[in-house]
Design an enzyme around this catalytic site. Structure first.
Site, PDB file in Angstrom:
ATOM      1  CB  ILE A 105     -90.665  67.819 -14.893  1.00 31.00           C
ATOM      2  CG1 ILE A 105     -91.644  67.946 -14.036  1.00 31.00           C
ATOM      3  CG2 ILE A 105     -91.216  66.962 -16.093  1.00 31.00           C
ATOM      4  CD1 ILE A 105     -91.129  68.646 -12.685  1.00 31.00           C
ATOM      5  N   GLY A 304     -90.930  75.932 -17.591  1.00 29.58           N
ATOM      6  CA  GLY A 304     -92.202  75.458 -17.371  1.00 29.58           C
ATOM      7  C   GLY A 304     -92.125  74.041 -17.082  1.00 29.58           C
ATOM      8  CD  GLU A 305     -90.292  70.486 -19.216  1.00 29.19           C
ATOM      9  OE1 GLU A 305     -89.605  69.741 -18.210  1.00 29.19           O
ATOM     10  OE2 GLU A 305     -89.936  70.370 -20.380  1.00 29.19           O
ATOM     11  CB  ALA A 306     -94.432  71.229 -12.728  1.00 23.92           C
TER      12      ALA A 306
END
Length: 337
Positions: A105, A304-306
């Protein structure tokens, strides 16, 4: 700290009183779009995105200048049941990696010019095991909501929220199952990569939690009972963005579960959001369909993690660049059919 809500009842009232898109801004954007040097709808979904964005930001033609990405981190008591391929201490280790700039990210946010904030929430105090009782007390839940609310930068002009938390796909599956129905197996995926035995156990744990808590309240109450601190914080950040008229790009399965809790509490709570991507977590597509969101990207991501939402910032930037920067037929001296 926020002064906007002090109780869960006040948070629910805030959701009910959120602003709507500006109809005049939308009309102006639509009129401008029809004058651009292209056939009608030739840019497809990019045109829809530009109109959606301008309806929330209003004002003159603009580019996205200050996107914010927030990664919330929390630990889950249900991780002790063995539902993840990784131990709970990985959450804190990954937070350190974010802070040192070493995660995916960090690279993605930098590539799209986004500011990145990492918010850890009581990592040394996991939520309770939701198969034994509510994951969070009302006080803990309210604290997580406030941390999410306060993490949004009022100067941002776009928001993406993401998460880090071992066992949070278990919590997200339980939330989706409790709020949308079906069997636990319909919503439970491999998450961090559990094997067949791990998936069977994870599905059993999700089913136990849903049976214990299903039907005991609205989306916010379901989130308190089955979610995690980082999931609650994501929900509150999405709501704060609406309060500030900041458009939001949703990330993957877990972020979508947080968003589901909002819309199951207040109809229309996600009108200021779009889905950034379709993740490889099996039930994400079904969850997006339930939210009425069409993903902008589908790249097989499940990190995930944006990460997927942040990648989609580039799509929205391009949509706004075309909308604001293209010449009109009059400006270009092109005959308008």
């Amino acid at each position: 700290m926020t002064d906007y809500f002090a109780t869960l009842s006040e948070f629910r009232a805030l959701l009910k009183a959120q602003p709507d898109p500006d109809p005049q801004a939308l009309a102006a954007a639509a009129d401008h779009n029809m004058q651009l040097t292209k056939p009608p709808a030739a840019l497809g979904q990019l045109e829809d995105l530009a109109l959606w964005y301008r309806s929330w930001r209003a004002g003159p033609l603009t580019a996205i200048a200050a996107p914010q990405v927030i990664v919330f981190a929390g630990n889950h008591g249900v991780a002790a049941r063995g539902v993840s391929a990784f131990p709970a201490e990985v959450t804190a280790q990954m937070v350190m990696n974010f802070e040192h700039g070493g995660a995916a990210i960090n690279q993605i946010a930098g590539s799209v010019g986004a500011m990145l904030d990492v918010v850890s929430i009581d990592l040394d105090r996991p939520t309770d095991d939701f198969t034994q009782g509510p994951a969070m007390s009302e006080a803990d839940f309210l604290t997580a909501l406030k941390q999410g609310w306060d993490a949004v930068n009022p100067s941002a002009d776009l928001l993406v929220v993401g998460e880090m938390g071992i066992a949070n796909t278990t919590a997200a599956a339980a939330l989706a199952c409790a709020m949308l129905g079906g069997e636990a197996a319909d919503w439970t995926g491999r998450g961090t990569g559990v094997d067949d035995a791990g998936l069977t156990l994870k599905t059993k744990v999700v089913a136990e939690g849903v049976v214990l808590h299903q039907g005991q309240g609205d989306g916010m109450e379901t989130l308190r009972r089955l979610g995690g601190r980082e999931i609650a914080a994501m929900a509150a950040a999405i709501a704060r963005a609406r309060h500030l008229r900041i458009p939001v790009i949703l990330d993957g399965f877990i972020c979508s579960a947080a968003a589901l809790a909002l819309v199951k509490t207040q109809d229309g709570a996600l009108d200021h959001t779009v889905a950034g991507h379709l993740s490889a977590e099996g039930a994400h597509d079904k969850l997006l369909q339930a939210l009425g969101k069409k993903p902008l990207l589908s790249l097989g991501l499940r990190l995930g993690e944006a990460s997927g939402g942040a990648l989609a910032i580039g799509i929205l930037k391009a949509a706004l660049a075309c909308h604001a920067g293209m010449a009109t037929f009059a400006q270009a001296g092109v005959t308008d059919a």
